[in-house]
Design a protein around this motif. Sequence first.
Motif, short mmCIF file in Angstrom:
data_model
loop_
_atom_site.label_atom_id
_atom_site.label_comp_id
_atom_site.label_asym_id
_atom_site.label_seq_id
_atom_site.Cartn_x
_atom_site.Cartn_y
_atom_site.Cartn_z
N VAL A 134 -27.10 -22.46 17.62
CA VAL A 134 -26.82 -22.12 16.23
C VAL A 134 -25.31 -21.94 16.04
CG1 VAL A 134 -27.27 -20.49 14.37
CG2 VAL A 134 -29.05 -21.00 16.04
N LEU A 135 -24.68 -21.25 16.99
CA LEU A 135 -23.23 -21.06 16.89
C LEU A 135 -22.50 -22.40 16.94
CD1 LEU A 135 -22.84 -17.97 19.24
CD2 LEU A 135 -22.43 -18.02 16.78
N ALA A 136 -22.98 -23.29 17.81
CA ALA A 136 -22.33 -24.60 17.93
C ALA A 136 -22.48 -25.40 16.64
CB ALA A 136 -22.92 -25.37 19.11
N ILE A 137 -23.67 -25.31 16.02
CA ILE A 137 -23.87 -26.05 14.77
C ILE A 137 -22.97 -25.47 13.67
CG2 ILE A 137 -25.54 -26.57 12.95
CD1 ILE A 137 -27.70 -26.63 15.14
N PHE A 138 -22.87 -24.15 13.63
CA PHE A 138 -22.01 -23.53 12.62
C PHE A 138 -20.56 -23.99 12.82
CE2 PHE A 138 -19.34 -20.30 10.74
CZ PHE A 138 -20.01 -19.93 9.58
N LEU A 139 -20.12 -23.96 14.07
CA LEU A 139 -18.75 -24.38 14.38
C LEU A 139 -18.52 -25.83 13.96
CD1 LEU A 139 -16.16 -23.33 15.92
CD2 LEU A 139 -17.01 -24.64 17.86
N ALA A 140 -19.50 -26.68 14.29
CA ALA A 140 -19.36 -28.10 13.97
C ALA A 140 -19.37 -28.32 12.46
CB ALA A 140 -20.48 -28.89 14.63
N ALA A 141 -20.23 -27.56 11.76
CA ALA A 141 -20.37 -27.79 10.32
C ALA A 141 -19.16 -27.27 9.56
CB ALA A 141 -21.64 -27.11 9.81
N GLN A 142 -18.55 -26.18 10.03
CA GLN A 142 -17.54 -25.52 9.21
C GLN A 142 -16.09 -25.77 9.63
OE1 GLN A 142 -18.55 -24.24 6.33
NE2 GLN A 142 -20.55 -24.92 7.00
N SER A 143 -15.82 -26.06 10.90
CA SER A 143 -14.41 -26.23 11.25
C SER A 143 -13.77 -27.46 10.58
CB SER A 143 -14.18 -26.21 12.76
OG SER A 143 -15.12 -26.96 13.44
N PRO A 144 -14.49 -28.58 10.43
CA PRO A 144 -13.84 -29.68 9.72
C PRO A 144 -13.49 -29.32 8.27
CG PRO A 144 -15.72 -30.49 10.95
CD PRO A 144 -15.79 -28.99 10.99
N TYR A 145 -14.31 -28.48 7.63
CA TYR A 145 -13.99 -28.09 6.25
C TYR A 145 -12.59 -27.47 6.17
CZ TYR A 145 -13.29 -24.63 2.67
OH TYR A 145 -12.69 -23.86 1.70
N LEU A 146 -12.22 -26.73 7.22
CA LEU A 146 -10.95 -26.01 7.18
C LEU A 146 -9.74 -26.93 7.24
CD1 LEU A 146 -11.70 -22.94 9.45
CD2 LEU A 146 -11.24 -22.94 7.01
N VAL A 147 -9.84 -28.01 8.00
CA VAL A 147 -8.65 -28.82 8.23
C VAL A 147 -8.72 -30.24 7.66
CG1 VAL A 147 -7.75 -27.57 10.21
CG2 VAL A 147 -9.50 -29.30 10.55
N ALA A 148 -9.92 -30.83 7.64
CA ALA A 148 -10.00 -32.24 7.28
C ALA A 148 -9.56 -32.56 5.85
CB ALA A 148 -11.41 -32.77 7.54
N PRO A 149 -9.98 -31.80 4.83
CA PRO A 149 -9.58 -32.17 3.47
C PRO A 149 -8.06 -32.15 3.27
CG PRO A 149 -11.37 -30.59 3.39
CD PRO A 149 -10.92 -30.65 4.81
N ASP A 150 -7.38 -31.18 3.89
CA ASP A 150 -5.93 -31.11 3.74
C ASP A 150 -5.25 -32.33 4.33
OD1 ASP A 150 -6.20 -28.73 2.48
OD2 ASP A 150 -5.52 -27.49 4.15
#
Lengths: 289, 304
Positions: free
Chosen positions: A90-106
Amino acid sequence: MTSEPTAVIHDIGYRHYEGARLGRGSAALALAVNSLRGVFGLGRTARAKIMPFLLATIMLLPAVVSIAVMALLKQDGLPYPAYAVTMQAVLAIFLAAQSPYLVAPDLRFRVLPLYFSRPVTVVDYIGAKLAALAVAMFLLIAVPLTLLFAGELLVDRPGPPHTSQYLAAMGGAVVYAVLLAAIGIALASLTPRRGLGVASVIAFYLFTSAVSAVFFGVLLSIGRETAAKWAMLINPFFLVDAVQVALFGTDPSNGEGYPPGLWACLIVPVVIAVAVAGILLRYRKAASS
Amino acid sequence: MAILATEGLTKRFPRVTALDELTVMAGTGVTGLVGANGAGKSTLIKILLGLLPPTSGRARVLDLDAATHGLEIRRLVGYMPEHDCLPPDVSATEFVVHMAQMSGLPRTAARERAADTLRHVGLHEERYRPIGGYSTGMRQRVKLAQALVHDPRLVFLDEPTNGLDPQGRDEMLALIRRIGTEFGISVLVTSHLLGELERVCDHVIVIDAGRLLRSSAIGDFTQASQAIAVEVEDGLEPLVERLGGLGEAVAVQGRLLTVQVPADADPGRTYDAVRDAVCDLGLNLVRLEQRRGHIEDVFKEPVA
């Protein structure tokens, strides 16, 4: 006598800003807070809230079940130090789902030049993003642990509460949070596409856990028990669990134990340093382009 | 007072020299930076923001050295990049508030300033909708708003009219003029079209291949290419005949009449002639406006 007009609309034109101008620290803090809210979908669309809240709820389930077990069956629930290892998928899925949101759009929408044309440096930006993700990961682990601990105190089982275990697990949560955030941001910042970022983080988790399991099995079958325990450390979750064991003397959660000594405590900072150095290199290049 | 000044500024990339011994100066007001694509305009702005170290030479912005005081400069300066730089899934209000905070404004002040600035650039109800659905003109306004939101003393606008239709261009140029005069914020605006900058700038710097071609107050630029466009409802022919008879250089382009204003003569004479002719013939005047000059003429001019 002429009556004075009671209300007049003035075009006040352009007004200069005379108020406070805070420093770099405040800007970085604002960015971190904004990013942290975003990780949980706050201030974003309803769709963006589904995934983080669903996963956060799933993280709470074992705590709720454990409290029920303690209250009804009078048995020990899930041990605190094993919580994160048990819930690693679950932690790995959360990390995978949310870390790109932080950096990819910028990166993708080229917002970065706007940040760097302000009194925000590359280090501030990366620091804020890492801090936001680390706090999010910490909350994801610490909130269920704290709920479980509160439950244990309320249920009031015979015998003393497992306070030291709870504190050890909270210390481990800090290590998990920092390590996972560094890995998540490092992998996600490699690509401007969010989907690819999600895939690369989840692939990293699957790869490390599979490699660690395969090596462990093979090495154990040929009787190389010490080497097999080393193979366990390839999985980042077991690596942090080994740190918990070494630092706080908790029971290993992998059922087999880890190599003796403080090796895991050395490996974790090295991995974090490599990840952060990678992120810095990535963004130094992006900042000057 | 010099808002920015460079001295022998040179920037070499591995394969290309972007700026070559560039020495320019700009005062308060609106300064145009004109050059063809690849002339080094964006590189110059990046050096002035302290984001790119020059190979040699010096650059000063607001009396601060760009190479060493980048942070202080970026606190006082706004920047509107040439390229798209807006995330699609947030509203203009949220985005501009966020950018104001990144410039160091406290949250409440950031909200106020964002609302004010978006109103000034002409974004109203639509500012609450996600940017993804905006037209190019609206996006350019958001980009401009984020550059102004912290009330800078100087803004760098990189090709702000790019991709806009003629009306959008006119509105953007009028806005730039207002920023320089009414708002009291100095402007450095780049474009590859001198013609459009002519109307809003006090001073124009022309660079080509990283070298200074000319730098002078707008009045010094030749007016030879100036022309006025006239549109009347009916009776274009009699007007052409009448003006031609007066010795004016007249050309018909469809429904439009273009009259050249000679640089040497008293410019008022041509305007008067058009006015009188329209009046005497009893025509319905639809349009009477200045035509923009052509940048090609300036590039053809010998360097002073």
